[in-house]
Design a protein around this motif. Structure first.
Motif, PDB file in Angstrom:
ATOM      1  N   ILE A  67       0.819  -1.210   0.000  1.00  0.00           N
ATOM      2  CA  ILE A  67       0.000   0.000   0.000  1.00  0.00           C
ATOM      3  C   ILE A  67       0.851   1.257   0.000  1.00  0.00           C
ATOM      4  O   ILE A  67       0.531   2.230  -0.699  1.00  0.00           O
ATOM      5  N   ALA A  68       1.924   1.289   0.773  1.00  0.00           N
ATOM      6  CA  ALA A  68       2.765   2.490   0.874  1.00  0.00           C
ATOM      7  C   ALA A  68       3.448   2.770  -0.457  1.00  0.00           C
ATOM      8  O   ALA A  68       4.142   1.903  -0.997  1.00  0.00           O
ATOM      9  N   PRO A  69       3.286   3.966  -1.016  1.00  0.00           N
ATOM     10  CA  PRO A  69       3.914   4.264  -2.319  1.00  0.00           C
ATOM     11  C   PRO A  69       5.437   4.242  -2.286  1.00  0.00           C
ATOM     12  O   PRO A  69       6.079   3.932  -3.288  1.00  0.00           O
ATOM     13  N   ARG A  70       6.021   4.572  -1.128  1.00  0.00           N
ATOM     14  CA  ARG A  70       7.485   4.645  -1.027  1.00  0.00           C
ATOM     15  C   ARG A  70       7.947   3.890   0.218  1.00  0.00           C
ATOM     16  O   ARG A  70       7.179   3.730   1.169  1.00  0.00           O
ATOM     17  N   HIS A 136      11.397  -0.013  -6.178  1.00  0.00           N
ATOM     18  CA  HIS A 136      11.844  -0.341  -4.824  1.00  0.00           C
ATOM     19  C   HIS A 136      11.433  -1.785  -4.521  1.00  0.00           C
ATOM     20  O   HIS A 136      10.246  -2.087  -4.382  1.00  0.00           O
ATOM     21  N   ASP A 137      12.403  -2.672  -4.434  1.00  0.00           N
ATOM     22  CA  ASP A 137      12.112  -4.082  -4.174  1.00  0.00           C
ATOM     23  C   ASP A 137      11.800  -4.303  -2.690  1.00  0.00           C
ATOM     24  O   ASP A 137      12.359  -3.648  -1.814  1.00  0.00           O
ATOM     25  N   TYR A 138      10.902  -5.249  -2.430  1.00  0.00           N
ATOM     26  CA  TYR A 138      10.571  -5.633  -1.062  1.00  0.00           C
ATOM     27  C   TYR A 138      10.067  -7.072  -1.070  1.00  0.00           C
ATOM     28  O   TYR A 138       9.685  -7.612  -2.108  1.00  0.00           O
ATOM     29  N   GLU A 139      10.086  -7.687   0.106  1.00  0.00           N
ATOM     30  CA  GLU A 139       9.596  -9.049   0.271  1.00  0.00           C
ATOM     31  C   GLU A 139       8.103  -9.003   0.591  1.00  0.00           C
ATOM     32  O   GLU A 139       7.710  -8.525   1.648  1.00  0.00           O
ATOM     33  N   PHE A 140       7.276  -9.482  -0.320  1.00  0.00           N
ATOM     34  CA  PHE A 140       5.836  -9.465  -0.119  1.00  0.00           C
ATOM     35  C   PHE A 140       5.439 -10.632   0.797  1.00  0.00           C
ATOM     36  O   PHE A 140       5.482 -11.798   0.398  1.00  0.00           O
ATOM     37  N   LEU A 141       5.096 -10.279   2.061  1.00  0.00           N
ATOM     38  CA  LEU A 141       4.690 -11.256   3.077  1.00  0.00           C
ATOM     39  C   LEU A 141       5.732 -12.350   3.268  1.00  0.00           C
ATOM     40  O   LEU A 141       5.424 -13.468   3.699  1.00  0.00           O
ATOM     41  N   GLY A 142       6.994 -12.039   2.931  1.00  0.00           N
ATOM     42  CA  GLY A 142       8.054 -13.014   3.076  1.00  0.00           C
ATOM     43  C   GLY A 142       8.009 -14.148   2.071  1.00  0.00           C
ATOM     44  O   GLY A 142       8.725 -15.138   2.244  1.00  0.00           O
ATOM     45  N   LEU A 143       7.183 -13.998   1.009  1.00  0.00           N
ATOM     46  CA  LEU A 143       7.010 -15.084   0.040  1.00  0.00           C
ATOM     47  C   LEU A 143       7.872 -14.903  -1.194  1.00  0.00           C
ATOM     48  O   LEU A 143       8.529 -15.842  -1.648  1.00  0.00           O
ATOM     49  N   PHE A 144       7.881 -13.699  -1.741  1.00  0.00           N
ATOM     50  CA  PHE A 144       8.641 -13.455  -2.966  1.00  0.00           C
ATOM     51  C   PHE A 144       9.004 -11.970  -3.028  1.00  0.00           C
ATOM     52  O   PHE A 144       8.432 -11.144  -2.297  1.00  0.00           O
ATOM     53  N   THR A 145       9.948 -11.660  -3.898  1.00  0.00           N
ATOM     54  CA  THR A 145      10.422 -10.283  -4.057  1.00  0.00           C
ATOM     55  C   THR A 145       9.703  -9.622  -5.223  1.00  0.00           C
ATOM     56  O   THR A 145       9.566 -10.215  -6.300  1.00  0.00           O
ATOM     57  N   THR A 146       9.245  -8.400  -5.004  1.00  0.00           N
ATOM     58  CA  THR A 146       8.557  -7.656  -6.046  1.00  0.00           C
ATOM     59  C   THR A 146       8.779  -6.174  -5.812  1.00  0.00           C
ATOM     60  O   THR A 146       9.233  -5.760  -4.737  1.00  0.00           O
ATOM     61  N   ASP A 147       8.483  -5.369  -6.833  1.00  0.00           N
ATOM     62  CA  ASP A 147       8.548  -3.920  -6.689  1.00  0.00           C
ATOM     63  C   ASP A 147       7.210  -3.269  -7.028  1.00  0.00           C
ATOM     64  O   ASP A 147       7.137  -2.062  -7.234  1.00  0.00           O
ATOM     65  N   ARG A 148       6.135  -4.058  -7.076  1.00  0.00           N
ATOM     66  CA  ARG A 148       4.809  -3.540  -7.389  1.00  0.00           C
ATOM     67  C   ARG A 148       4.236  -2.788  -6.190  1.00  0.00           C
ATOM     68  O   ARG A 148       4.358  -3.219  -5.048  1.00  0.00           O
ATOM     69  N   LYS A 149       3.597  -1.659  -6.486  1.00  0.00           N
ATOM     70  CA  LYS A 149       2.886  -0.878  -5.479  1.00  0.00           C
ATOM     71  C   LYS A 149       1.425  -0.764  -5.891  1.00  0.00           C
ATOM     72  O   LYS A 149       1.089  -0.780  -7.073  1.00  0.00           O
ATOM     73  N   LEU A 150       0.555  -0.644  -4.888  1.00  0.00           N
ATOM     74  CA  LEU A 150      -0.872  -0.576  -5.174  1.00  0.00           C
ATOM     75  C   LEU A 150      -1.202   0.614  -6.059  1.00  0.00           C
ATOM     76  O   LEU A 150      -1.962   0.485  -7.025  1.00  0.00           O
TER      77      LEU A 150
END
Length: 392
Positions: A67-70, A136-150
């Motif tokens: 949800i957070a854009p940055r 900006h890459d991040y771990e989505f719920l600790g499952l996989f890495t993505t840079d998608r934002k809502l």
């Protein structure tokens, strides 16, 4: 026709065994209890709305990275103390296409006061897209890495500060979203720990009485006699500053739970003293049930409404405690982001006057969360109270 009806009824009843009838009656009783509780809760409209608000807040905490854009620590030095930004819905006939846009800004610096003044540039528009690549890459719920934002601008370098920015150019909206994770989880984890301590000590004091009751009550009164804020300050100041953010987070959670069990223990003790002389409790003891079993199977289920009310009212108290400690500089510290940390960063008078959104946005989040949890607790207490009256 009339003479056959009793025969049909007797034939139908003869197919059921006593075990089946008992199972059906038990299942019906359980469904009836749950349905009656839910019906009583739905009549409390404010509590029903608060339930959805609380669910929404915890969903925001779970999916904060999406949800957070940055990122919480990401900053843009070109836009410090930018006021809250508005989104524009464009006309399909202007050549840009129908959608949400944000304006760019032109800046002017006062050579006397060195204050920045921002003016929207009507010719510069940046389109807002959903599930966009943010870079900006991040771990989505600790499952996989993505840079998608809502949702975020298609251009990662475009100014996008829905609730303004701080003095370092960090997005306040994103930081409040990430602060939801810490503040709400501290309240939930702290309440679980204090719930275990309060129920165990309160039930033991009320059931065993005598020396056990006296010792537990003196310990409880000792904690309750000390003012909360000085006690928080003293214990929080004892936490070594060289500890890491995760260790401090765990220490603050345990600290709040070790202090917040006293009122629950007193309430549980009073209820246990009342229930221990009930006929069904005396019958269970005469039947040879152990004391632990009597407490666990016969007394504690009668405390459901009180426990639910205490838990839902203790969560906002934990949130306010963490916020107070962090605001005073004794709780969580940067780079950890919580609502209390955000309020601590905005406590100087210059921020209040020139950038009031730094104080208004996190304080609004605290108020909404605490009020929703309080109203939810009132509704759950009334719905779970077996003496609340008949349900229509």
């Amino acid at each position: 026709m009339i003479s056959k009806l009793p025969l049909i009824g007797r034939k139908h009843r003869s197919r059921n065994t006593p075990e089946t009838d008992a199972a059906v009656d038990e299942a019906s009783a359980q469904r009836s209890s749950v349905s009656l509780t839910w019906r009583r809760f739905k009549r409390h409209k404010l509590a029903l709305v608060s339930l959805w608000i609380v669910i929404g807040v915890y969903l925001i905490a779970i999916f904060a990275d999406l949800i957070a854009p940055r990122p919480a620590g990401d900053y843009n030095a070109d836009y410090p103390l930018l006021p809250p930004q508005s989104m524009t819905l464009t006309d399909p006939g202007d050549g840009r296409g129908f959608g949400l846009y944000v304006h760019g800004y032109t800046q002017e610096i006062d050579e006397v006061s060195w204050n920045r003044y921002y003016t929207e540039d009507p010719d510069e528009l940046h389109r807002i897209e959903f599930f966009v690549n943010s870079g900006h890459d991040y771990e989505f719920l600790g499952l996989f890495t993505t840079d998608r934002k809502l949702f975020a601008p298609a251009d990662p370098d475009a100014p996008f500060f829905l609730m303004g920015s701080d003095s370092n150019g960090r997005d306040i909206f994103s930081r409040v979203i990430y602060g939801t994770q810490v503040s709400m989880s501290i309240g939930l984890i702290g309440v679980v720990l204090s719930l275990v301590i309060g129920i165990a000590l309160g039930a033991a004091a009320g059931f065993f009485r005598g020396v056990v009751d006296t010792v537990i009550q003196r310990i409880t009164e000792l904690f309750m006699s000390i003012p909360s804020i000085p006690l928080w300050m003293a214990l929080a100041a004892a936490i070594p500053r060289e500890w890491g953010p995760l260790t401090i987070y765990f220490a603050i959670t345990v600290l709040l739970s070790l202090i917040g069990w006293t009122s629950l223990a007193r309430e549980v003790r009073g209820r246990v003293l009342t229930l221990r002389s009930e006929d069904y409790v005396v019958a269970a003891r005469l039947d040879g049930a152990s004391r632990v079993r009597v407490i666990r199977r016969h007394i504690l289920p009668g405390l459901t409404s009180h426990i639910i009310a205490s838990v839902t009212l203790a969560v906002p108290a934990m949130i306010l405690a963490e916020t107070s400690l962090s605001f005073l500089g004794l709780g969580l510290q940067p780079p950890v982001v919580s609502w209390g940390v955000l309020l601590q960063e905005a406590q100087n008078i210059r921020s209040v006057i020139t950038a009031p959104w730094l104080l208004i946005v996190p304080s609004t989040a605290v108020v909404i969360a605490t009020l929703a949890l309080n109203f939810l607790g009132d509704g759950l207490r009334d719905a779970a109270d077996p003496y609340g009256g008949a349900t229509r």
